[in-house]
Motif scaffolding. Sequence first.
Motif: not given
Length: 101
Positions: A12, A78, A82
């Motif tokens: 992210h 996770s 992703q």
Amino acid sequence: MDWIEIIHLRSHSHQNKAQALVAFRQLSLPRRTERLKSARLFRNHSLESDLSIIITWHNGKKQGGKSPLGLQLAAAFSEFGQIYHTTWECEFSLFDNEETR
């Protein structure tokens, strides 16, 4: 017959990627994981956000799916981004270095 699992992480953020790198370096794999050849972390040269864990297995029988180890790693990583988790079976090898076995 060799097969691999690829756990691809698209982080992210840069901070998430850095945290994933630290987490991987702190992993301790089970001592007795039959047929496990290696578990290595790769970074993508083109996309700074992408990492892949590649688990290499040696198994005389066809593997029916993802391993418990692969599933655990995919779940654990996770939180950093992703995940795309796949398994691949070796179809043919042009060169196989015996020293890496």
